[in-house]
Motif scaffolding. Sequence first.
Motif, PDB file in Angstrom:
ATOM      1  N   LYS A   1      28.413  24.563  42.139  1.00 52.02           N
ATOM      2  CA  LYS A   1      29.136  24.744  40.887  1.00 52.02           C
ATOM      3  C   LYS A   1      29.882  26.069  40.868  1.00 52.02           C
ATOM      4  CE  LYS A   1      28.471  24.998  35.873  1.00 52.02           C
ATOM      5  NZ  LYS A   1      27.472  24.955  34.767  1.00 52.02           N
ATOM      6  N   GLU A   2      29.233  27.110  41.400  1.00 51.31           N
ATOM      7  CA  GLU A   2      29.857  28.440  41.389  1.00 51.31           C
ATOM      8  C   GLU A   2      31.029  28.528  42.357  1.00 51.31           C
ATOM      9  OE1 GLU A   2      28.708  33.127  42.197  1.00 51.31           O
ATOM     10  OE2 GLU A   2      27.130  31.618  42.069  1.00 51.31           O
ATOM     11  N   VAL A   3      30.831  28.084  43.604  1.00 54.32           N
ATOM     12  CA  VAL A   3      31.880  28.273  44.616  1.00 54.32           C
ATOM     13  C   VAL A   3      33.004  27.261  44.484  1.00 54.32           C
ATOM     14  CG1 VAL A   3      30.229  29.270  46.226  1.00 54.32           C
ATOM     15  CG2 VAL A   3      30.737  26.820  46.359  1.00 54.32           C
ATOM     16  N   SER A   4      32.788  26.195  43.705  1.00 53.84           N
ATOM     17  CA  SER A   4      33.836  25.179  43.568  1.00 53.84           C
ATOM     18  C   SER A   4      35.062  25.721  42.846  1.00 53.84           C
ATOM     19  CB  SER A   4      33.291  23.955  42.824  1.00 53.84           C
ATOM     20  OG  SER A   4      32.909  24.288  41.505  1.00 53.84           O
ATOM     21  N   ARG A   5      34.944  26.901  42.232  1.00 59.54           N
ATOM     22  CA  ARG A   5      36.096  27.533  41.583  1.00 59.54           C
ATOM     23  C   ARG A   5      36.962  28.308  42.573  1.00 59.54           C
ATOM     24  NH1 ARG A   5      31.814  28.960  38.021  1.00 59.54           N
ATOM     25  NH2 ARG A   5      31.849  31.109  38.798  1.00 59.54           N
ATOM     26  N   SER A   6      36.520  28.385  43.817  1.00 64.03           N
ATOM     27  CA  SER A   6      37.217  29.188  44.824  1.00 64.03           C
ATOM     28  C   SER A   6      38.055  28.307  45.745  1.00 64.03           C
ATOM     29  CB  SER A   6      36.197  29.975  45.651  1.00 64.03           C
ATOM     30  OG  SER A   6      36.794  30.511  46.808  1.00 64.03           O
TER      31      SER A   6
ATOM     32  N   LEU B   1      34.507  36.180  46.803  1.00 68.86           N
ATOM     33  CA  LEU B   1      34.481  35.424  45.559  1.00 68.86           C
ATOM     34  C   LEU B   1      34.281  36.363  44.365  1.00 68.86           C
ATOM     35  CD1 LEU B   1      34.368  32.691  44.059  1.00 68.86           C
ATOM     36  CD2 LEU B   1      31.893  32.659  44.465  1.00 68.86           C
ATOM     37  N   ARG B   2      33.444  37.369  44.543  1.00 65.98           N
ATOM     38  CA  ARG B   2      33.177  38.292  43.437  1.00 65.98           C
ATOM     39  C   ARG B   2      34.454  39.061  43.058  1.00 65.98           C
ATOM     40  NH1 ARG B   2      28.817  38.597  46.738  1.00 65.98           N
ATOM     41  NH2 ARG B   2      29.626  40.401  47.848  1.00 65.98           N
ATOM     42  N   THR B   3      35.226  39.467  44.107  1.00 66.53           N
ATOM     43  CA  THR B   3      36.472  40.189  43.855  1.00 66.53           C
ATOM     44  C   THR B   3      37.473  39.314  43.140  1.00 66.53           C
ATOM     45  OG1 THR B   3      36.097  41.495  45.840  1.00 66.53           O
ATOM     46  CG2 THR B   3      38.319  41.515  44.935  1.00 66.53           C
ATOM     47  N   ALA B   4      37.579  38.056  43.650  1.00 66.47           N
ATOM     48  CA  ALA B   4      38.546  37.123  43.053  1.00 66.47           C
ATOM     49  C   ALA B   4      38.185  36.843  41.609  1.00 66.47           C
ATOM     50  CB  ALA B   4      38.593  35.840  43.862  1.00 66.47           C
ATOM     51  N   THR B   5      36.887  36.695  41.344  1.00 68.67           N
ATOM     52  CA  THR B   5      36.451  36.420  39.980  1.00 68.67           C
ATOM     53  C   THR B   5      36.749  37.607  39.071  1.00 68.67           C
ATOM     54  OG1 THR B   5      34.687  35.036  40.837  1.00 68.67           O
ATOM     55  CG2 THR B   5      34.473  35.763  38.570  1.00 68.67           C
TER      56      THR B   5
END
Length: 432
Positions: free
Chosen positions: A235-240, A425-429
């Motif tokens: 669920k979390e990484v599917s936004r990447s 992912l943390r940076t992109a978020t």
Amino acid sequence: MVSTVLASTLARRNIHYGWVVVGATFLTMLVTAGAMGAPGVLIKPLQDEFGWSTSSISSALAIRLVLFGLMGPFAAAFMNRFGVRNVIIFALSTVAIGFIGSLFMTELWQLLLFWGIIVGFGTGLTAMVLAATVSARWFSKHRGLVVGMLSASSATGQLVFLPLMAELTQRYGWRTTVVFVCAMLAVAAVVVLGLMRDRPADLALPIYGDAKITPAPPLNKSLSAMLMSPLLALKEVSRSSTFWILFATFFICGLSTNGLIQTHFVTLCGDYGILPVAAASVLAVMGIFDFFGTIGSGWLSDRFDNRWLLFWYYGLRGLALLFLPFSQFGFYGLSIFAVFYGLDWIATVPPTVKIAADRFGPEKAGLVFGWIFTGHQLGAATAAFGAGLSRTALDSYLPAFFVAGAFCLLAAILAITLNKPGITLRTATAAH
């Protein structure tokens, strides 16, 4: 126990017991890779005995590949809960049950059950997640080398077993090959029972490369919570977009390897008058080159931009697949194909794992790669069924090879669209 005595003996010679665990894991993955590849030399005998079409048999093999991939994200949860050794023994037993049951099958639904569902479920528990778990638990030094060695075990499984299984099938029938696979599974189970331990702390040892013993983490999660962790990670990484690019390229990786070559290459060669033993020997040559190619890829992935490594791996694989129909399936043509295709059969694994770890953090890399590997097996299942359907409907495998080659070129382009290293992912978020 044998492992305790052996660990003490090796310690006196300054040899870490982790290398024994690597050996047991390598054997496990080698044997299950042989079991996964066995149906590739058994399609024609099943057609001859039962009259099943290539597409019907391929549907069972496609189910097996889907389950092999879907189990990956959850295999780590089982290992954390029940222990690596227990999960391996359960997996080997499950695969053996599937093969033993197939000895008595008479209907197509039984093939779907034994080779599709049961074997797919069992082999899925010993997929790449096992290699990632063992390397992370036992090694902080040479971890990349260990991942490369264990990743190459599937190629070695072809090298060791496929020509022999083809010879046994040709001389004594497909049931003899099934019995041989079960015997190899039993040998691996005995080795795992005697030598495998879950963590270095079980033998009062530090992780290889560390000075202090790392105690096993407390088992403070319920089984249901552990089983939910892969879904929460998805669920979390599917936004990447990075995740979906890696998922798509690995889908194409499976489409162009396990599902196509491993499953249908022997039968394809048979269409051109090449005997199964000779065709399996070509696969063995691919296995030799892939063994070194995968380990070399691990070395390169620590030193070069992994996006460009994937670009070259997928690009060269695509050109090799497009070349194969024009090779005339002669000695020189197949030799050229075996070398170039074999060098990057699983060479895509180390760069993909490293990109996942760089983008999503080492604490989530295993779960994220488990889902990326699911994409790999969905691609493999698509090719396993699609190539069989092509041969049944069009009386030729070649359209499937042209399609796979074109998709590999697409994967090469997708790989270089990834963000440059360092953007996680943390940076992109945070940027949003």
